[in-house]
Enzyme design. Structure first.
Site, PDB file in Angstrom:
ATOM      1  N   GLY A  19     -42.281-100.044 -19.017  1.00  0.00           N
ATOM      2  CA  GLY A  19     -42.855-101.297 -19.503  1.00  0.00           C
ATOM      3  C   GLY A  19     -42.270-102.560 -18.930  1.00  0.00           C
TER       4      GLY A  19
ATOM      5  CD  GLN B 113     -51.252-100.613 -16.850  1.00  0.00           C
ATOM      6  OE1 GLN B 113     -50.487-101.013 -17.712  1.00  0.00           O
ATOM      7  NE2 GLN B 113     -52.565-100.573 -17.025  1.00  0.00           N
TER       8      GLN B 113
ATOM      9  CG  ASP C  84     -53.302 -96.923 -16.708  1.00  0.00           C
ATOM     10  OD1 ASP C  84     -53.241 -96.882 -17.954  1.00  0.00           O
ATOM     11  OD2 ASP C  84     -54.285 -97.387 -16.088  1.00  0.00           O
TER      12      ASP C  84
ATOM     13  CB  ALA D 261     -54.238-106.135 -28.204  1.00  0.00           C
TER      14      ALA D 261
ATOM     15  CE1 TYR E  47     -47.799-109.088 -31.828  1.00  0.00           C
ATOM     16  CE2 TYR E  47     -47.745-107.611 -33.709  1.00  0.00           C
ATOM     17  CZ  TYR E  47     -47.381-107.910 -32.423  1.00  0.00           C
ATOM     18  OH  TYR E  47     -46.596-107.032 -31.722  1.00  0.00           O
TER      19      TYR E  47
ATOM     20  CE  LYS F  51     -45.738-103.841 -30.600  1.00  0.00           C
ATOM     21  NZ  LYS F  51     -45.058-103.108 -29.512  1.00  0.00           N
TER      22      LYS F  51
ATOM     23  CB  THR G 277     -42.013-111.439 -23.006  1.00  0.00           C
ATOM     24  OG1 THR G 277     -42.950-111.154 -24.058  1.00  0.00           O
ATOM     25  CG2 THR G 277     -40.595-111.309 -23.536  1.00  0.00           C
TER      26      THR G 277
END
Length: 255
Positions: free
Chosen positions: A13, A40, A64, A95, A155, A162, A193
């Site tokens: 990641g 990825q 992936d 998402a 979110y 999550k 990030t």
């Protein structure tokens, strides 16, 4: 003292030098671990490979998690370089932007399923794929966020993903416990990030966290990396199935 001398750590990641996964990779490397980084697609490969060279990673590979061929080849890829794995850092989440931009009630079925597949089921699938390569006292660590337990405006479907991730982590901890493998999650406070850039009002969330947290500060990727080192090492023997908050105490303060 190197806490992870000779251990093999798979980091999934890393997107760029601001990624939580990158901070963890550096911290584990500083403590003696052998590192491998996934990427990825070609765009991220161009970012990740220079980082891998900087850190002296053993190898990089494309992953992936929506591509079944990549999952099927994952074990073979690792076996070509290492005989076993001691640490897996799962920092994968996604998402659709439109599902984050509109009210949760309008989430598309396709977007919902994609968020769950990448952000949660990938932990289950990767753990199952690599279980025979995990040494005794190995550690699997995934990244979560407080939006799993309370509503964080903007979110949306990621919060549901999550929550699924955290429940999956606990069941994996139970299943893998008989093999002496620990599985835990780190719930980081808001950090700037690449992934966070897609969340509406993120700058306001950073400011809120700094004002309201117990320590009156924002956490950093370095803070998260230190906790990942603890969970990856023998210092956390006996700790599994837990969600550990690294958020300067934000989660303990009522709104």
């Amino acid at each position: 003292m190197e806490l992870l001398s000779g251990k093999n750590a798979l980091i999934l990641g890393v997107a760029n030098e601001r990624s939580i996964a990158w901070a963890i990779a550096k911290k584990l490397k500083e403590n003696g671990a052998n590192i491998s980084l996934s990427y990825q697609g070609e765009a991220l490969k161009k970012r990740v490979e220079p980082l891998a060279q900087d850190i002296g990673a053993d190898f990089t590979f494309e992953l992936d998690v929506t591509n079944q061929d990549h999952i099927l080849n994952l074990k073979k890829t690792i076996e070509q370089h290492w005989k076993s794995v001691d640490v897996i850092i799962h920092s994968l989440a996604f998402a659709n932007k439109e599902d984050l931009a509109q009210p949760f009630i309008q989430t598309s079925k396709k977007g919902f399923m994609k968020a769950i597949e990448i952000s949660a089921f990938s932990l289950v699938e990767i753990s199952n794929t690599l279980k025979s390569l995990l040494n005794e006292n190995s550690s699997i660590i995934t990244m979560t966020y407080h939006g799993s337990t309370q509503v964080i405006p903007g979110y949306n479907v990621m919060g549901v993903a999550k929550a699924t991730l955290e429940a999956s982590m606990k069941y994996l901890a139970y299943d893998l416990g008989k093999s002496k493998v620990k599985v835990n999650a780190i719930s980081a406070g808001p950090i700037r990030t690449l992934a966070a850039s897609g969340i509406s009002g993120f700058r306001e969330k950073l400011n809120f966290a700094k004002q309201k947290s117990a320590l009156k500060e924002n956490v950093t990727t370095e803070d998260v990396a230190k906790t990942a080192l603890y969970l990856a090492s023998d210092l956390s023997s006996g700790v599994t199935g837990e969600v550990i908050y690294v958020d300067a105490g934000l989660s303990i303060v009522g709104s």
